[in-house]
Write a protein that holds these residues in place. Structure first.
Motif, short mmCIF file in Angstrom:
data_model
loop_
_atom_site.label_atom_id
_atom_site.label_comp_id
_atom_site.label_asym_id
_atom_site.label_seq_id
_atom_site.Cartn_x
_atom_site.Cartn_y
_atom_site.Cartn_z
N ALA A 173 -1.29 -0.70 3.67
CA ALA A 173 -1.46 -0.65 5.14
C ALA A 173 -0.20 -0.21 5.87
O ALA A 173 -0.22 0.06 7.07
CB ALA A 173 -1.91 -2.02 5.65
N LEU A 174 0.93 -0.14 5.17
CA LEU A 174 2.21 0.14 5.82
C LEU A 174 2.41 1.64 6.05
O LEU A 174 3.19 2.30 5.37
CB LEU A 174 3.37 -0.42 4.99
CG LEU A 174 3.32 -1.92 4.68
CD1 LEU A 174 4.53 -2.35 3.87
CD2 LEU A 174 3.24 -2.74 5.96
N THR A 175 1.72 2.16 7.03
CA THR A 175 1.86 3.59 7.37
C THR A 175 2.96 3.80 8.40
O THR A 175 3.53 4.89 8.50
CB THR A 175 0.55 4.12 7.96
OG1 THR A 175 0.26 3.40 9.17
CG2 THR A 175 -0.61 3.92 6.98
N GLY A 176 3.23 2.77 9.19
CA GLY A 176 4.20 2.92 10.28
C GLY A 176 3.61 3.56 11.52
O GLY A 176 4.27 3.69 12.55
N ALA A 217 0.05 -11.34 -3.71
CA ALA A 217 0.00 -12.19 -4.90
C ALA A 217 -0.29 -13.65 -4.55
O ALA A 217 -0.83 -14.40 -5.37
CB ALA A 217 1.31 -12.08 -5.68
N MET A 218 0.08 -14.08 -3.34
CA MET A 218 -0.07 -15.48 -2.94
C MET A 218 -1.47 -15.79 -2.40
O MET A 218 -1.89 -16.95 -2.38
CB MET A 218 0.97 -15.84 -1.87
CG MET A 218 2.40 -15.79 -2.36
SD MET A 218 3.61 -16.01 -1.01
CE MET A 218 3.42 -17.77 -0.65
N ALA A 245 -11.96 -11.40 1.12
CA ALA A 245 -11.31 -10.41 0.25
C ALA A 245 -9.85 -10.25 0.67
O ALA A 245 -9.52 -10.35 1.85
CB ALA A 245 -12.03 -9.08 0.38
N VAL A 246 -8.98 -10.01 -0.32
CA VAL A 246 -7.55 -9.80 -0.03
C VAL A 246 -7.30 -8.30 0.01
O VAL A 246 -7.47 -7.60 -0.99
CB VAL A 246 -6.67 -10.45 -1.12
CG1 VAL A 246 -5.20 -10.21 -0.82
CG2 VAL A 246 -6.96 -11.95 -1.21
N PRO A 247 -6.92 -7.78 1.18
CA PRO A 247 -6.68 -6.33 1.26
C PRO A 247 -5.39 -5.93 0.56
O PRO A 247 -4.58 -6.79 0.19
CB PRO A 247 -6.58 -6.08 2.77
CG PRO A 247 -6.22 -7.39 3.37
CD PRO A 247 -6.71 -8.47 2.46
N ASP A 248 -5.20 -4.63 0.38
CA ASP A 248 -3.94 -4.12 -0.17
C ASP A 248 -2.96 -4.02 0.99
O ASP A 248 -2.95 -3.04 1.75
CB ASP A 248 -4.17 -2.74 -0.81
CG ASP A 248 -2.92 -2.21 -1.51
OD1 ASP A 248 -1.81 -2.66 -1.15
OD2 ASP A 248 -3.05 -1.35 -2.40
N GLU A 273 -5.89 -10.61 10.16
CA GLU A 273 -5.48 -9.20 10.18
C GLU A 273 -4.00 -9.04 9.87
O GLU A 273 -3.26 -8.35 10.57
CB GLU A 273 -5.87 -8.55 11.51
CG GLU A 273 -7.39 -8.50 11.67
CD GLU A 273 -7.86 -7.66 12.85
OE1 GLU A 273 -7.06 -6.88 13.41
OE2 GLU A 273 -9.04 -7.80 13.22
N GLU A 274 -3.57 -9.69 8.78
CA GLU A 274 -2.17 -9.59 8.34
C GLU A 274 -1.79 -8.14 8.04
O GLU A 274 -0.64 -7.74 8.26
CB GLU A 274 -1.92 -10.44 7.08
CG GLU A 274 -1.89 -11.93 7.32
CD GLU A 274 -3.26 -12.58 7.25
OE1 GLU A 274 -3.32 -13.81 7.38
OE2 GLU A 274 -4.27 -11.88 7.08
N ALA A 275 -2.73 -7.34 7.52
CA ALA A 275 -2.42 -5.95 7.17
C ALA A 275 -1.99 -5.18 8.42
O ALA A 275 -0.97 -4.46 8.40
CB ALA A 275 -3.64 -5.29 6.54
#
Length: 493
Positions: free
Chosen positions: A253-256, A231-232, A246-249, A468-470
């Motif tokens: 990405a949180l698969t672990g 959101a930020m 582009a802002v990814p979802d 690569e924050e995701a």
């Protein structure tokens, strides 16, 4: 339901969608918790009327089925973000009475997503500090307590960290110039994410050091950090340093799954005199990532030892330039003048009264290193060192490393007042593991992974590739799941 203030963003979002609770209910519970938590001094400007109105609007939006993930989530906003019609002082006397006529881009985006503002949060003055002891509002207090001392929640986003850890709000905004999101997160057992420089707009955020400042989320866990970051983020034409990407979802990405990911362990972060429990925490975190399938690789970041000196030349230099605008002319505090005083006296008296000692110290250092005789000796040299620090990281990432694991802080939270009378350099050493990330413009996240011998939280830091924050969030998510840190402070306030 259980205590609504204890919900994470993800839990609250799902519960509101199911109709199990409402934003109005969660917001009202948070407002009560804030009133009962005066001893923490986390919230400094409360906005219950705005919160109630925003919560009602969010509930209507959820009912209509048109609600983003952050809709209805009650937040605390660090006092560095300009909020229209609400005091925005940067915890400084010099901005006393300043109520902006505009909204920062970050808060605009959060409110557009339906988030609720409970109020403004305490911080170090102009974000200059590592313990939240330079604030005009007085010290923010860590909700963790193991003896009769009041502990620091860290700085500069100390009010944000304290409020999230004490369940006064579901999440909070923070800013990070040299560690001001990650260090308080580690001191209070929460998650703090500093995004890549340029990922989040700085427009409407009171500037400290413009080439280092970056806003980010402070949350109860990694999933919440992913939801709030989304959101930020986004390109902002009002900020010339904002990236048009582009802002990814991030949550998706949180698969672990981090099998095959290469995690770098920098030898230069093994500092002389590092406490044994920090070293063990780091070893344990490394083992956790290895057990999850990551490949551990020893790496070298040779210019790390120059990071603190370079940071404490560059940041004060930019601060001295940015803070020149606070002069008693346009907004905020103006000193009372004697007959015969001219404009020079007005500047001198206003700035002497309006700025606290730490801000004065950094403005003087910054002005000195930018002065004609010393610009090349200090400022230009520090900029060259900064380029070398960035190159170290570039080389490591080019060599196949996906993320870097380090401690976040050299210790657990210390007592308020214990370091303020000492040499200020002792306080600056709190940033030893965090400043390199700002100098290189990289994303970094602090994740709580253990406690010290007395039961205080300790955090580890993961540093990611730019933009690569995701991927970084997913590695942090894996570490969080394995570490299983669930400790909370016992309520004493």
């Amino acid at each position: 339901m259980t205590d609504l203030t204890k919900l994470t963003i993800a839990q609250a979002r799902d519960a509101m969608r199911k109709g199990d609770t409402s934003s109005a209910e969660i917001t009202a519970t948070c407002l009560t918790a804030i009133e009962d938590a005066g001893a923490l001094n986390a919230f400094v400007h409360k906005t219950p009327e705005i919160a109630t109105e925003q919560a009602a609007a969010a509930d209507a939006r959820i009912k209509a089925g048109d609600a983003p993930a952050m809709c209805g989530i009650p937040l605390g906003i660090k006092d560095l973000f300009c909020t229209k019609g609400v005091p925005s002082q940067a915890a400084s006397r010099i901005l006393e009475g300043f109520k902006p006529e505009y909204e920062s881009t970050v808060t605009t985006q959060l409110f557009d997503a339906g988030a609720v503002m409970l109020g403004k949060l305490n911080m170090d003055e102009f974000a200059m500090g590592s313990s939240n002891e330079t604030s005009v509002y007085g010290d923010a207090v860590n909700p963790w307590k193991v003896d009769d001392r009041n502990l620091t929640p860290g700085g500069s986003s100390g009010g944000s960290a304290s409020a999230v850890a004490a369940d006064l709000c579901l999440a909070a905004t923070g800013t990070d110039t040299g560690g001001s999101i990650r260090q308080p997160a580690a001191f209070t057992g929460i998650t703090g994410l500093k995004p890549t420089y340029g990922r989040v707009s700085r427009w409407g955020v009171v500037a400290f050091a413009s080439s280092l400042d970056q806003a980010g989320p402070m949350t109860k866990d990694v999933r919440d950090a992913a939801i709030m970051l989304q959101a930020m983020c986004g390109h902002d034409p009002k900020d010339s340093t904002s990236a048009d990407l582009a802002v990814p979802d991030f949550e998706a990405a949180l698969t672990g799954d981090i099998k095959g990911k290469v995690i770098g362990i920098p030898k230069e972060y093994r500092m002389d005199g590092m406490p044994a429990e920090i070293a063990k925490l780091w070893e344990d975190g490394t083992a956790m990532l290895k057990d999850a399938g990551a490949v551990i690789k020893d790496i070298s970041l040779p210019h790390t030892k120059y990071a603190l000196p370079a940071y404490y030349v560059i940041a004060p230099a930019e601060a001295s330039s940015n803070l020149a605008r606070y002069d008693g002319v346009r907004f905020g505090h103006r000193a009372k003048l004697d007959a015969g005083d001219g404009i020079t006296e007005m500047y001198e008296k206003t700035r002497a009264e309006g700025f606290g000692h730490e801000v004065q110290r950094r403005v003087m250092v910054g002005t000195y290193v930018l002065s004609a005789g010393f610009y090349d000796a200090y400022y230009n040299r520090a900029r060259r060192v900064r380029a070398l620090i960035k190159r170290d990281f570039d080389n490591v990432f080019a060599d196949g490393v996906d993320a870097i694991l380090t401690p976040t802080t050299p210790s657990a939270a210390f007592g308020l007042g214990e370091m303020t009378d000492a040499d200020p350099i002792q306080m600056y050493l709190n940033d030893v593991f965090t400043v390199t990330v700002n100098l290189a413009g990289l994303p970094g996240i602090a994740v709580p992974t253990g406690t010290d011998a007395s039961g205080l939280p300790l955090g580890l830091q993961l540093i990611g590739r730019p933009w690569e924050e995701a991927d970084l969030l997913n590695v942090a998510y894996s570490l969080e799941q394995t570490a299983g840190f669930v400790a909370k402070p016992t309520k004493w306030w």
